[in-house]
Structures are given as C-alpha cells and as structure tokens.
Design a protein around this motif. Structure first.
Motif, mmCIF file in Angstrom:
data_model
loop_
_atom_site.group_PDB
_atom_site.id
_atom_site.type_symbol
_atom_site.label_atom_id
_atom_site.label_comp_id
_atom_site.label_asym_id
_atom_site.label_seq_id
_atom_site.Cartn_x
_atom_site.Cartn_y
_atom_site.Cartn_z
ATOM 1 N N MET A 138 4.026 0.679 -1.517
ATOM 2 C CA MET A 138 3.669 -0.528 -0.885
ATOM 3 C C MET A 138 4.647 -1.698 -1.382
ATOM 4 O O MET A 138 4.858 -2.564 -0.780
ATOM 5 C CB MET A 138 2.071 -0.638 -1.577
ATOM 6 C CG MET A 138 1.047 -0.185 -0.676
ATOM 7 S SD MET A 138 -0.499 -0.036 -1.615
ATOM 8 C CE MET A 138 -1.171 -1.631 -1.082
ATOM 9 N N ALA A 163 -1.868 7.674 -7.122
ATOM 10 C CA ALA A 163 -1.995 6.345 -7.042
ATOM 11 C C ALA A 163 -0.738 5.303 -7.545
ATOM 12 O O ALA A 163 -0.651 4.401 -6.817
ATOM 13 C CB ALA A 163 -3.062 6.116 -7.910
ATOM 14 N N THR A 166 1.472 5.609 -4.447
ATOM 15 C CA THR A 166 1.211 4.578 -3.370
ATOM 16 C C THR A 166 1.486 3.398 -3.589
ATOM 17 O O THR A 166 1.899 2.506 -2.733
ATOM 18 C CB THR A 166 -0.259 4.722 -3.252
ATOM 19 O OG1 THR A 166 -0.873 6.101 -3.014
ATOM 20 C CG2 THR A 166 -0.642 3.988 -1.959
ATOM 21 N N ALA A 167 1.045 2.765 -5.031
ATOM 22 C CA ALA A 167 1.392 1.285 -5.280
ATOM 23 C C ALA A 167 3.058 1.168 -5.183
ATOM 24 O O ALA A 167 3.478 0.196 -4.791
ATOM 25 C CB ALA A 167 1.014 1.172 -6.800
ATOM 26 N N TYR A 171 -1.353 -1.499 4.483
ATOM 27 C CA TYR A 171 -0.219 -2.267 4.158
ATOM 28 C C TYR A 171 0.856 -2.117 4.795
ATOM 29 O O TYR A 171 1.585 -3.138 5.080
ATOM 30 C CB TYR A 171 -0.050 -2.035 2.576
ATOM 31 C CG TYR A 171 0.704 -3.085 1.755
ATOM 32 C CD1 TYR A 171 -0.093 -3.971 1.119
ATOM 33 C CD2 TYR A 171 2.011 -2.931 1.593
ATOM 34 C CE1 TYR A 171 0.752 -5.066 0.533
ATOM 35 C CE2 TYR A 171 2.784 -3.764 0.918
ATOM 36 C CZ TYR A 171 2.106 -4.747 0.339
ATOM 37 O OH TYR A 171 2.693 -5.771 -0.509
ATOM 38 N N LEU A 219 0.099 -5.406 -7.569
ATOM 39 C CA LEU A 219 0.498 -4.057 -7.534
ATOM 40 C C LEU A 219 1.330 -3.712 -8.952
ATOM 41 O O LEU A 219 0.949 -2.141 -9.294
ATOM 42 C CB LEU A 219 1.786 -3.905 -6.341
ATOM 43 C CG LEU A 219 1.361 -3.815 -4.967
ATOM 44 C CD1 LEU A 219 2.294 -4.119 -4.001
ATOM 45 C CD2 LEU A 219 0.470 -2.774 -4.605
ATOM 46 N N GLN A 259 -7.406 4.895 -0.534
ATOM 47 C CA GLN A 259 -6.163 4.999 -0.863
ATOM 48 C C GLN A 259 -5.204 4.976 0.283
ATOM 49 O O GLN A 259 -4.278 4.451 0.579
ATOM 50 C CB GLN A 259 -5.780 5.737 -2.045
ATOM 51 C CG GLN A 259 -4.248 5.528 -2.538
ATOM 52 C CD GLN A 259 -4.016 6.212 -3.919
ATOM 53 O OE1 GLN A 259 -4.116 5.419 -4.901
ATOM 54 N NE2 GLN A 259 -4.058 7.409 -3.848
ATOM 55 N N ILE A 265 -9.552 5.528 -10.037
ATOM 56 C CA ILE A 265 -8.911 6.778 -10.277
ATOM 57 C C ILE A 265 -8.912 7.015 -11.801
ATOM 58 O O ILE A 265 -9.106 8.195 -12.308
ATOM 59 C CB ILE A 265 -7.857 6.961 -9.325
ATOM 60 C CG1 ILE A 265 -8.285 7.122 -8.080
ATOM 61 C CG2 ILE A 265 -6.810 8.420 -10.007
ATOM 62 C CD1 ILE A 265 -6.945 7.314 -6.974
ATOM 63 N N GLN A 304 -5.511 -2.166 -3.690
ATOM 64 C CA GLN A 304 -4.940 -0.803 -4.362
ATOM 65 C C GLN A 304 -5.107 -0.996 -5.900
ATOM 66 O O GLN A 304 -5.180 0.370 -6.620
ATOM 67 C CB GLN A 304 -3.292 -0.820 -4.179
ATOM 68 C CG GLN A 304 -2.509 0.308 -4.795
ATOM 69 C CD GLN A 304 -2.971 1.670 -4.458
ATOM 70 O OE1 GLN A 304 -3.441 1.900 -3.475
ATOM 71 N NE2 GLN A 304 -2.722 2.623 -5.620
#
Lengths: 152, 118
Positions: free
Chosen positions: A143, A136, A139-140, B97, A3, B90, B29, B22
C-alpha cells in the motif's frame, strides 16, 4: 502515518509470536528434565501477551491529530506486547521408575508438567500467527509503495 | 477542472481511511492470541458515500476512526480475532487502496498532460 503504524503493529506481533515459539521450544527441550537449576523438576512456561496500551505517539500521528485529520491513528494502539513469562502451576506428573537417579524412596519420579501434544499445537498456532503478521506487513508495504507510485 | 475539487479530496479521504483500516487489521492480527482482545475496524465508506454529494467541505470533514467491533464472538481463549476474516478484510482493503490510488494517479497524469501541452 497510518501505514507505518500498521508495520509497527505487525512487527510487535512478530516479536511476540517468535517469543512464544522460543518458549515452546524450551518446554519441549525440557519435557524430561527432572532436575533444573533450582533442583526442582522443570515447570512449563507460558507467554502472557496483552494489547499494547496508549495511542500512537509518533511525531506524524501527533501532528495529524493537531491538524484534525482523522487518519492520524486516533484510537488505534500499537500492536501487542509481552506482559511476561509465567510458570504453569498445574500439577507435576509422577511416574514409577525406581531405577531413576531422582526417584524418591518409594520409587516415584516427579516429572515436568509438559505435554508434548499441547506444545506442538502451540507451536503450530504461533507459527501460523507469525505468517499472518508477515502477510499484514507485506500488505502495508504494498500500500505504501502504491502511494509513492503517485509521485512518479 | 479545479485542481483540488471534491473528487480529489474524496480520493484522499478514501486513501486515509484505507490506511487506517490496514492499521486496525494489523493490530487485530498482532493480537490474535491476546486474551480479552476485541477486534477493531474502521468504517469510513458509508460516511464518505453520504458526504460525497454535499460538496468538498462535507467530504473534507469525513474523519475515519477505529471502533471496537462488539458484535464479534469471543473465543474460549478470550480473543475475538478470526484470522481468516482478517485475511479476507485485509485483501479487500488492499485492493481498494490500489484501486483508489490508481484513479488518483490517472487524475495526476491528466493534469500533467494538461500542463505539458501549454
């Protein structure tokens, strides 16, 4: 740690897209510049990007590679990198304007090869790509905080 | 319940797979405007599903890895990244997750309850 590498990759995307926006702004600002620092008309600039080479070499990814745990980043590289900024070599425009201080003896002025429509499209494209990289990264982050949540 | 049984290891593998996925999506991206770039993806679900009934050693040996997606269509400017598709993948991966980590958290809480009642 996958991540964190994901966040790094998005970060490199942000850097590249911001640079593209900067260069596009410069092109737009100089759309009418007939005499640059070198005395020549301005040539539009373009950012060349390429995939950042080599597998991740962070401590975590090397350690997980040794432990044989697949998710250490094997085969994944580190986002994108800017290979350079190049000048667009397409022909410069020539317009008839005898009153212009930079007009030649026939009354023609050599203008930059900047097309404002192209620049605006590029600007929208990089701004959208920038947003996608932000999402993006978000999102990481979500998570990762879910992982931390396991400990509570 | 064994502390680290097949399910626990399987869940851990699923989290590893999703986090690597991810990473691949972030990479795609970031390279949306890179000429000649091939999008990457991680397929760990099928390997994990196949290994699930084979016991913990089988599950533990599932190693998620990124692969270049050769079926993707190159655009005129040379990159094969479809930004909408990446956004959808995504979102799906993030929810997956979240789901797996919720299951894991529930299992941890059950363990905590069991320990607390001793």
């Amino acid at each position: 740690m996958g991540l964190f590498d994901a966040i790094d990759a998005s970060g490199s995307g942000l850097t590249a897209e911001r640079l593209r926006m900067d260069v596009t702004s410069e092109n737009l600002a100089n759309a009418e510049t007939t005499k640059g620092a070198d005395g020549q008309p301005y040539r539009r600039k373009e950012v060349v990007v390429q995939e950042a080479g080599g597998a991740a070499t962070t401590f975590a990814s090397v350690l997980s590679g040794i432990q044989g745990r697949g998710a250490g980043g094997a085969g994944v590289t580190n986002g994108v990198k800017v290979a350079g900024i190049v000048e667009d070599q397409t022909a410069l425009k020539r317009i008839y304007d005898p009153g212009h201080p930079d007009a030649d003896k026939n009354g023609y002025v050599t203008m930059p090869n900047v097309n404002t429509v192209t620049e605006m499209t590029d600007l929208i494209s990089s701004s959208r790509a920038y947003e996608a990289n932000v999402t993006a990264m978000q999102t990481a982050k979500t998570m990762f905080s879910k992982t931390l949540d396991l400990l509570r | 319940m064994d502390l680290f049984d097949t399910t626990q290891i399987g869940l851990e593998r699923a989290l590893s797979g999703s986090s690597l996925r991810q990473q691949a999506i972030a990479q795609n991206i970031a390279n949306v405007n890179t000429p000649g770039y091939r999008r990457q993806d991680v397929d760990f679900q099928s390997a994990l599903a196949a290994a699930w009934d084979g016991g913990e050693h089988k599950v533990e040996s599932v190693a998620p890895a990124t692969e270049a997606d050769m079926s993707s269509v190159m655009r005129v400017d040379g990159s094969s990244v479809d930004i909408d598709q990446e956004a959808a993948t995504q979102a799906q991966n993030g929810l997956q997750y979240e789901a797996v980590s919720s299951v894991m958290k529930t299992r941890v809480n059950i363990l905590k309850t069991a320990i607390g009642s001793m």
